[in-house]
Design a protein around this motif. Structure first.
Motif, PDB file in Angstrom:
ATOM      1  N   UNK A 196       0.803  -1.226   0.000  1.00 49.20           N
ATOM      2  CA  UNK A 196       0.000   0.000   0.000  1.00 49.20           C
ATOM      3  C   UNK A 196       0.838   1.280   0.000  1.00 49.20           C
ATOM      4  N   UNK A 197       1.782   1.391   0.917  1.00 44.81           N
ATOM      5  CA  UNK A 197       2.511   2.656   1.078  1.00 44.81           C
ATOM      6  C   UNK A 197       3.355   3.007  -0.140  1.00 44.81           C
ATOM      7  N   UNK A 198       3.726   1.991  -0.923  1.00 40.81           N
ATOM      8  CA  UNK A 198       4.502   2.243  -2.135  1.00 40.81           C
ATOM      9  C   UNK A 198       3.728   3.107  -3.126  1.00 40.81           C
ATOM     10  N   UNK A 199       2.412   3.164  -2.978  1.00 41.15           N
ATOM     11  CA  UNK A 199       1.561   3.945  -3.883  1.00 41.15           C
ATOM     12  C   UNK A 199       1.294   5.356  -3.377  1.00 41.15           C
ATOM     13  N   UNK A 200       1.769   5.678  -2.187  1.00 43.44           N
ATOM     14  CA  UNK A 200       1.546   7.011  -1.631  1.00 43.44           C
ATOM     15  C   UNK A 200       2.371   8.056  -2.380  1.00 43.44           C
ATOM     16  N   UNK A 254       6.542  14.167  -2.885  1.00 42.76           N
ATOM     17  CA  UNK A 254       6.912  15.297  -3.731  1.00 42.76           C
ATOM     18  C   UNK A 254       8.388  15.217  -4.127  1.00 42.76           C
ATOM     19  N   UNK A 255       8.743  15.667  -5.344  1.00 42.94           N
ATOM     20  CA  UNK A 255      10.143  15.626  -5.798  1.00 42.94           C
ATOM     21  C   UNK A 255      11.115  16.386  -4.902  1.00 42.94           C
ATOM     22  N   UNK A 256      10.646  17.367  -4.119  1.00 44.85           N
ATOM     23  CA  UNK A 256      11.561  18.129  -3.267  1.00 44.85           C
ATOM     24  C   UNK A 256      12.012  17.325  -2.057  1.00 44.85           C
ATOM     25  N   UNK A 257      11.359  16.190  -1.778  1.00 43.52           N
ATOM     26  CA  UNK A 257      11.756  15.344  -0.652  1.00 43.52           C
ATOM     27  C   UNK A 257      13.055  14.634  -1.005  1.00 43.52           C
ATOM     28  N   UNK A 314       9.080  13.427  13.743  1.00 45.92           N
ATOM     29  CA  UNK A 314       8.307  12.192  13.715  1.00 45.92           C
ATOM     30  C   UNK A 314       7.249  12.179  14.815  1.00 45.92           C
ATOM     31  N   UNK A 315       7.620  12.669  15.994  1.00 42.24           N
ATOM     32  CA  UNK A 315       6.675  12.683  17.103  1.00 42.24           C
ATOM     33  C   UNK A 315       5.504  13.622  16.894  1.00 42.24           C
ATOM     34  N   UNK A 316       5.633  14.572  15.963  1.00 44.73           N
ATOM     35  CA  UNK A 316       4.546  15.511  15.676  1.00 44.73           C
ATOM     36  C   UNK A 316       3.557  14.969  14.654  1.00 44.73           C
ATOM     37  N   UNK A 317       3.913  13.877  13.997  1.00 46.40           N
ATOM     38  CA  UNK A 317       3.019  13.249  13.013  1.00 46.40           C
ATOM     39  C   UNK A 317       2.191  12.196  13.746  1.00 46.40           C
ATOM     40  N   UNK A 318       0.935  12.515  13.992  1.00 47.17           N
ATOM     41  CA  UNK A 318       0.067  11.700  14.844  1.00 47.17           C
ATOM     42  C   UNK A 318      -0.728  10.669  14.033  1.00 47.17           C
ATOM     43  N   UNK A 319      -1.354   9.768  14.766  1.00 42.96           N
ATOM     44  CA  UNK A 319      -2.205   8.761  14.136  1.00 42.96           C
ATOM     45  C   UNK A 319      -3.310   9.412  13.311  1.00 42.96           C
ATOM     46  N   UNK A 320      -3.894  10.479  13.826  1.00 44.68           N
ATOM     47  CA  UNK A 320      -4.973  11.150  13.107  1.00 44.68           C
ATOM     48  C   UNK A 320      -4.478  11.755  11.799  1.00 44.68           C
ATOM     49  N   UNK A 321      -3.225  12.206  11.760  1.00 43.12           N
ATOM     50  CA  UNK A 321      -2.652  12.755  10.526  1.00 43.12           C
ATOM     51  C   UNK A 321      -2.508  11.669   9.468  1.00 43.12           C
ATOM     52  N   UNK A 322      -2.047  10.498   9.895  1.00 40.15           N
ATOM     53  CA  UNK A 322      -1.902   9.381   8.965  1.00 40.15           C
ATOM     54  C   UNK A 322      -3.264   8.947   8.440  1.00 40.15           C
ATOM     55  N   UNK A 323      -4.255   8.904   9.330  1.00 35.21           N
ATOM     56  CA  UNK A 323      -5.609   8.530   8.915  1.00 35.21           C
ATOM     57  C   UNK A 323      -6.152   9.499   7.881  1.00 35.21           C
ATOM     58  N   UNK A 324      -6.020  10.795   8.143  1.00 27.73           N
ATOM     59  CA  UNK A 324      -6.499  11.811   7.187  1.00 27.73           C
ATOM     60  C   UNK A 324      -5.807  11.663   5.842  1.00 27.73           C
ATOM     61  N   UNK A 339       5.314  11.129   2.727  1.00 28.53           N
ATOM     62  CA  UNK A 339       4.045  11.315   2.020  1.00 28.53           C
ATOM     63  C   UNK A 339       3.097  12.254   2.756  1.00 28.53           C
ATOM     64  N   UNK A 340       3.058  12.154   4.089  1.00 26.65           N
ATOM     65  CA  UNK A 340       2.210  13.056   4.877  1.00 26.65           C
ATOM     66  C   UNK A 340       2.603  14.516   4.642  1.00 26.65           C
TER      67      UNK A 340
END
Length: 318
Positions: free
Chosen positions: A65-69, A72-75, A106-116, A163-164
């Motif tokens: 799944x995540x391979x399809x996320x 952006x090229x700037x990453x 990393x600690x600022x990226x929450x479960x709710x952010x991943x869900x959204x 990706x987030x």
């Protein structure tokens, strides 16, 4: 549209019942083992690795799944072909550099952010329960925090963080392109460069305003790590030195350190911890300035350098 059945996929891969898979998902954020490593800049960094079952599930998600996320090229990190050298080279022709850093990325990226983000990217392909399961199994539960979040050390954290940040990366890249600014993001390190004197005064206000409006994740800049440089200063990008002649280098100090440590290793004077540090420096050097490593082979012998690289490879494999 086919629907991705996460629990069925994991159950089939692990040959476990649906009830056992349910228990694995519930327990996943609590299965991490934490340890600290020293930062090059001083202080310590907390690494948290999930238990093997959780790690295995995360790797399945990465493949299926995540391979399809979108990324952006700037990453400039956590993607095939990316390197610190390639990131630095994008800025070598510009006189003025501004660097920013996120606090607790990393600690600022929450479960709710991943869900959204999963909902935004996959829509109806994922059920509401599947989104909850995937975001939960991708996160850690820290004892001192109420929310689940990404951890440094989980195999899925790099690709998810990249990706987030897609929405942020796209807006910043478009803003910079309109103003003749080169922008790259290497994990939590933001680098802006330009040949326009004084343009740096516009960057920080823009970033602060964008972070306030960003739907997800909720990030903040680390004021103590904000730096503005010109050719009058030694300019470093992701640890590499940009010369005024437009070259990317390890820098004299780091080269002297590596050479001295190799000599110490050859004479059996290094501790185990120092050997590990040297192996990391050599890997860094091989990526950034391979000609320097070739000179070290000529100076200290192919056998010595090969031995250090072999030990490093065995350590990574473990």
């Amino acid at each position: 549209m086919s629907v991705y059945d996460f629990r069925k996929s994991i159950s089939s891969a692990l040959l476990m019942s649906s009830n056992d898979i349910f228990r694995l998902i519930i327990r996943a954020p609590h299965t991490y083992k934490s340890y600290a490593i020293a930062k090059k800049s001083g202080g310590i960094r907390l690494i948290a690795q999930p238990a093997k079952e959780t790690k295995y599930i995360q790797r399945i998600l990465m493949d299926e799944l995540f391979v399809r996320l979108p990324v952006h090229p700037c990453a400039a990190a956590y993607r095939e072909g990316a390197s610190i050298k390639k990131n630095a080279e994008l800025h070598k022709a510009n006189q003025y550099i501004s660097k920013f850093d996120f606090t607790n990325f990393f600690g600022s990226i929450k479960q709710v952010d991943i869900s959204e983000h999963l909902v935004a990217c996959f829509g109806e392909e994922l059920s509401e329960q599947t989104v909850k399961d995937i975001s939960r199994v991708s996160c850690i539960k820290h004892k001192t925090a109420s929310d689940l979040c990404l951890s440094i050390g989980a195999p899925s954290s790099p690709v998810l963080s990249n990706s987030v940040m897609w929405y942020f990366d796209r807006i910043v890249s478009e803003w910079c392109e309109e103003r003749g600014i080169t922008f790259t993001r290497y994990a939590d390190d933001l680098t802006f460069s330009s040949n326009i004197k004084g343009i740096y005064t516009q960057i920080e206000p823009f970033l602060s305003e964008l972070l306030e409006k960003l739907p997800y994740p909720r990030l903040s800049l680390s004021a103590k790590k904000t730096i503005h440089l010109s050719k009058k200063n030694q300019r470093r990008v992701t640890g590499l030195v940009l010369s005024n002649e437009g070259r990317v280098s390890l820098g004299r100090e780091r080269k002297r350190l590596i050479s001295a440590m190799i000599h110490g290793y050859k004479c059996n004077r290094l501790t185990e911890e120092q050997i590990l540090h040297l192996q990391g420096l050599l890997g860094f050097a091989e990526d950034a300035e391979p000609l320097f490593v070739s000179r070290m082979r000529s100076k200290y012998g192919v056998v010595v350098i090969s031995e250090l690289f072999q030990k490093r490879s065995k350590k990574i494999d473990k």
